[in-house]
Design a protein around this motif. Sequence first.
Motif, short mmCIF file in Angstrom:
data_model
loop_
_atom_site.label_atom_id
_atom_site.label_comp_id
_atom_site.label_asym_id
_atom_site.label_seq_id
_atom_site.Cartn_x
_atom_site.Cartn_y
_atom_site.Cartn_z
N ALA A 1 0.78 -1.24 0.07
CA ALA A 1 -0.15 -0.08 -0.07
C ALA A 1 0.91 1.24 0.03
CB ALA A 1 -0.84 0.06 1.21
N GLN A 2 1.84 1.25 0.93
CA GLN A 2 2.85 2.39 0.77
C GLN A 2 3.50 2.66 -0.58
OE1 GLN A 2 5.12 1.01 4.11
NE2 GLN A 2 4.63 2.75 5.38
N VAL A 3 4.01 1.64 -1.17
CA VAL A 3 4.64 1.65 -2.62
C VAL A 3 3.42 2.13 -3.54
CG1 VAL A 3 5.59 0.62 -4.49
CG2 VAL A 3 6.32 0.09 -2.04
N TYR A 4 2.40 1.83 -3.68
CA TYR A 4 1.04 2.09 -4.31
C TYR A 4 0.95 4.05 -4.11
CZ TYR A 4 -3.28 2.97 -6.47
OH TYR A 4 -4.36 3.51 -7.29
N ARG A 5 0.90 3.95 -2.94
CA ARG A 5 0.56 5.47 -2.54
C ARG A 5 2.06 6.32 -3.09
NH1 ARG A 5 -1.54 3.55 2.17
NH2 ARG A 5 0.34 4.01 3.73
N LEU A 6 3.13 5.92 -3.03
CA LEU A 6 4.13 6.48 -3.52
C LEU A 6 4.06 6.77 -4.94
CD1 LEU A 6 7.36 5.13 -1.81
CD2 LEU A 6 6.67 7.63 -1.61
N VAL A 7 3.78 5.81 -5.79
CA VAL A 7 3.65 5.98 -7.31
C VAL A 7 2.44 6.92 -7.51
CG1 VAL A 7 3.37 4.70 -9.41
CG2 VAL A 7 4.70 3.84 -7.63
N SER A 8 1.16 6.74 -6.92
CA SER A 8 0.10 7.23 -7.16
C SER A 8 -0.11 8.71 -6.91
CB SER A 8 -1.17 6.39 -6.91
OG SER A 8 -1.23 6.23 -5.29
N SER A 9 0.71 9.08 -5.92
CA SER A 9 0.72 10.54 -5.44
C SER A 9 1.78 11.19 -4.62
CB SER A 9 -0.59 10.69 -4.32
OG SER A 9 -0.53 9.96 -3.23
N ARG A 10 1.79 12.35 -4.74
CA ARG A 10 2.96 13.19 -4.03
C ARG A 10 2.93 12.59 -2.70
NH1 ARG A 10 3.40 19.41 -3.59
NH2 ARG A 10 5.10 19.36 -2.16
N PRO A 11 4.01 12.29 -1.93
CA PRO A 11 4.31 12.07 -0.68
C PRO A 11 4.28 13.58 0.13
CG PRO A 11 6.14 11.28 -1.61
CD PRO A 11 5.21 11.80 -2.66
#
Length: 80
Positions: A37-47
């Motif tokens: 989930a963290q990797v997905y969030r990194l790819v899909s949106s700006r942290p």
Amino acid sequence: MAIEWRLRPVTAERELWQTSDLRRALEDVGAPGLSQAQVYRLVSSRPGRLNLDTLDALCRVLACNVEDILRRVPDEEPST
């Protein structure tokens, strides 16, 4: 100045389409334990914030520089 997060285009340029593949590659270079989930969030949106070890691992996996993933974008000048 704003920061443009370009992880998705960089992974696409390297034909790394699945976040699960990116996660495995990050684990292979010793990245800190990131969940799928963290990797997905990194790819899909700006942290909002990013661990420097993670940024370093991303650059190693993707054979790129920080400037390829993060870009400073000047604010638009107001129209007069």
